[in-house]
Write an enzyme that holds these catalytic residues in place. Sequence first.
Site, short mmCIF file in Angstrom:
data_model
loop_
_atom_site.label_atom_id
_atom_site.label_comp_id
_atom_site.label_asym_id
_atom_site.label_seq_id
_atom_site.Cartn_x
_atom_site.Cartn_y
_atom_site.Cartn_z
N TYR A 1 1.09 -0.75 0.24
CA TYR A 1 0.22 0.09 -0.16
C TYR A 1 1.07 1.61 0.11
O TYR A 1 0.58 2.23 -0.29
CB TYR A 1 -1.11 -0.27 0.95
CG TYR A 1 -1.65 1.88 1.49
CD1 TYR A 1 -2.82 1.43 -0.12
CD2 TYR A 1 -1.54 2.62 2.65
CE1 TYR A 1 -3.78 3.16 0.79
CE2 TYR A 1 -2.34 3.34 2.73
CZ TYR A 1 -3.16 3.86 1.97
OH TYR A 1 -3.86 4.88 2.00
N LYS B 1 0.66 3.76 -3.24
CA LYS B 1 0.95 5.62 -2.27
C LYS B 1 2.71 6.12 -2.83
O LYS B 1 1.22 8.06 -3.29
CB LYS B 1 -0.20 5.39 -1.24
CG LYS B 1 -1.38 5.27 -1.34
CD LYS B 1 -2.15 6.22 -1.95
CE LYS B 1 -3.76 5.08 -1.91
NZ LYS B 1 -4.64 6.52 -2.54
#
Length: 288
Positions: free
Chosen positions: A151, A155
Amino acid sequence: MASPRKSILITGCSAGGIGAALAEVFHEKGYHVFATVRNPSKISESLSGAANITVLTLDVLSLESIEAAVETVKRETGGKLDVLVNNSGGGSFVPALDASIEEGKKLFDLNFWAPLAMLQAFAPLLIRAKGCIVNNSSANAYVPMAFMSIYNGSKAALAMASETWRRELQPLGVRTITLITCAVKTNFWSNYHGAELPETSNYFEIRDFIHGFTDGHLQANAITSRQYAIIVVREVERGTVGTVWAGKDAFVARLAWWLSPKSVFDMILESILPVSSEMAKAVQRRKV
């Protein structure tokens, strides 16, 4: 016939999330809102029944679905879009050593490649409107929280790309805002289902500790999605360009990332998610 109102398309507008809150606040500001969701049943009643809100079914991982959305927006606005908000995204909370590469690639598709696909598809409408694109990244792009490397990486990729797009789009008259989102109260964790750790995992003994971090308690004192949306709408309305930190303790988080020595920053992260101490406890239990 084109609407005289400013128009905005927001991805990921399921009820209880950031996208839905953004849709509501932009609507209050007088925008014609295209609120998009992959599953229409997840749209809130307040959005589905409001005037000047067009609910669109949109799968950001499907080029055909994106193109259909483009055609709808063109038809209703006369070929312009004032604001595009890339809000759709997903999460992952699993040790890197146990992560599925295949699932990781799917997360990158959603968190990184989908926003680029949306930008490419809607660029002509944004350029014509001299509009603005808003990309929702995360503080995790800068904060290396344990068990979130996929993740975090997705991002971070979006944050860097967004700031690069800013420089590329500026000569075309399009503003770019990169949101670095800190904690916001949403239903994200209630809809999250993490992978079970195999018994062969190096972290199997602390699996309950790991799973405990997906119960949403880190959002307990966060700002509401509406409070967050008000901040974002204000930045769009005032003509902001570049990186905007928003969410719980956003200013403090930004300062800590900029100013703290690495050792101090690591201590802060360990106080939030004490991986080292939990692993040390597991070692002690084995010795008993």
